[in-house]
Write a protein that holds these residues in place. Structure first.
Motif, PDB file in Angstrom:
ATOM      1  N   PHE A  40       0.869  -1.142  -0.014  1.00  0.00           N
ATOM      2  CA  PHE A  40      -0.031  -0.115  -0.062  1.00  0.00           C
ATOM      3  C   PHE A  40       0.799   1.149   0.092  1.00  0.00           C
ATOM      4  N   GLU A  41       0.336   2.579  -0.351  1.00  0.00           N
ATOM      5  CA  GLU A  41       1.054   3.775  -0.040  1.00  0.00           C
ATOM      6  C   GLU A  41      -0.036   4.694   0.175  1.00  0.00           C
ATOM      7  N   CYS A  42      -0.904   5.171  -0.556  1.00  0.00           N
ATOM      8  CA  CYS A  42      -1.701   6.157  -0.190  1.00  0.00           C
ATOM      9  C   CYS A  42      -2.679   5.982   0.909  1.00  0.00           C
ATOM     10  N   GLU A  43      -3.093   4.923   0.682  1.00  0.00           N
ATOM     11  CA  GLU A  43      -4.561   4.605   1.578  1.00  0.00           C
ATOM     12  C   GLU A  43      -5.737   5.285   1.381  1.00  0.00           C
ATOM     13  N   GLY A  45      -6.985   5.448  -1.987  1.00  0.00           N
ATOM     14  CA  GLY A  45      -7.774   5.082  -3.343  1.00  0.00           C
ATOM     15  C   GLY A  45      -7.110   5.512  -4.461  1.00  0.00           C
ATOM     16  N   SER A  46      -5.895   6.102  -4.484  1.00  0.00           N
ATOM     17  CA  SER A  46      -5.631   7.012  -5.625  1.00  0.00           C
ATOM     18  C   SER A  46      -4.415   6.336  -6.234  1.00  0.00           C
ATOM     19  N   CYS A  47      -3.424   5.606  -5.537  1.00  0.00           N
ATOM     20  CA  CYS A  47      -2.302   4.989  -6.039  1.00  0.00           C
ATOM     21  C   CYS A  47      -2.527   3.757  -6.889  1.00  0.00           C
ATOM     22  N   GLY A  48      -3.388   2.948  -6.396  1.00  0.00           N
ATOM     23  CA  GLY A  48      -3.490   1.585  -6.965  1.00  0.00           C
ATOM     24  C   GLY A  48      -2.518   0.605  -6.523  1.00  0.00           C
ATOM     25  N   CYS A  50      -2.475  -1.093  -3.790  1.00  0.00           N
ATOM     26  CA  CYS A  50      -3.133  -2.196  -2.986  1.00  0.00           C
ATOM     27  C   CYS A  50      -4.257  -2.959  -3.630  1.00  0.00           C
ATOM     28  N   LEU A 100      -9.700  -2.561  -4.571  1.00  0.00           N
ATOM     29  CA  LEU A 100      -8.706  -1.585  -3.823  1.00  0.00           C
ATOM     30  C   LEU A 100      -8.595  -2.137  -2.355  1.00  0.00           C
ATOM     31  N   CYS A 102      -7.788  -0.605   0.103  1.00  0.00           N
ATOM     32  CA  CYS A 102      -7.769   0.507   1.019  1.00  0.00           C
ATOM     33  C   CYS A 102      -9.410   0.947   1.158  1.00  0.00           C
TER      34      CYS A 102
HETATM   35 FE1  FES Z   1      -3.468   3.491  -2.685  1.00  0.00          FE
HETATM   36 FE2  FES Z   1      -4.803   1.793  -1.730  1.00  0.00          FE
HETATM   37  S1  FES Z   1      -2.992   2.260  -1.141  1.00  0.00           S
HETATM   38  S2  FES Z   1      -4.981   3.036  -3.710  1.00  0.00           S
END
Ligand code: FES
Length: 122
Positions: A40-43, A45-48, A50, A100, A102
């Motif tokens: 995960f990165e952004c948590e 829903g925008s980075c994809g 996860c 996703l 997150c």
């Molecule tokens: Fe970035 Fe889920 S952590 S979209």
């Protein structure tokens, strides 16, 4: 109570954990609580990173969940959600195969969650 089974090449074997029905935890939070190495990165829903594949393990109809605009856009951009998938979700309440972690809220149903361990790759 829902059984969530995680499957990934990163895990020596599939891991089944229990999630409390009615909780509003995301699948990512359930994974983190149980030390499942889901990327995960952004948590938000925008980075994809996860992205996961979710399959029902019960006989009951798979519970549909609305996708947020952000999740929908991210999955479309990643090539994991087609126009037909969106139509199936909206018209027939058929949940899409890819989600996703997150954004996915755990429901009272048994599911299998697959992930590769590589961010953004199922
Ligand atoms: Fe970035 Fe889920 S952590 S979209």
């Amino acid at each position: 109570m829902a059984n969530v089974t995680f499957s990934s090449p990163l895990l020596p074997k599939d891991v089944t954990v229990y999630a409390v029905a009615g909780d509003t935890d995301t699948l990512l939070k359930v994974a983190q609580k149980n030390k499942i190495p889901l990327p995960f990165e952004c948590e938000d829903g925008s980075c994809g990173s996860c992205v996961i594949e979710v399959l029902s393990l019960s006989d009951k109809p798979f519970m549909a969940q609305d996708l947020t605009e952000k999740e929908r856009a991210t999955l479309v951009a990643a090539g994991k959600l087609s126009k037909a998938d969106i139509e199936e979700a909206v018209v027939n309440d058929k949940p899409p195969r890819y989600r996703l972690a997150c954004q996915y809220i755990v429901r009272d149903e048994d599911v299998l969650v697959r992930f590769s361990g590589e961010p953004g790759v199922v």
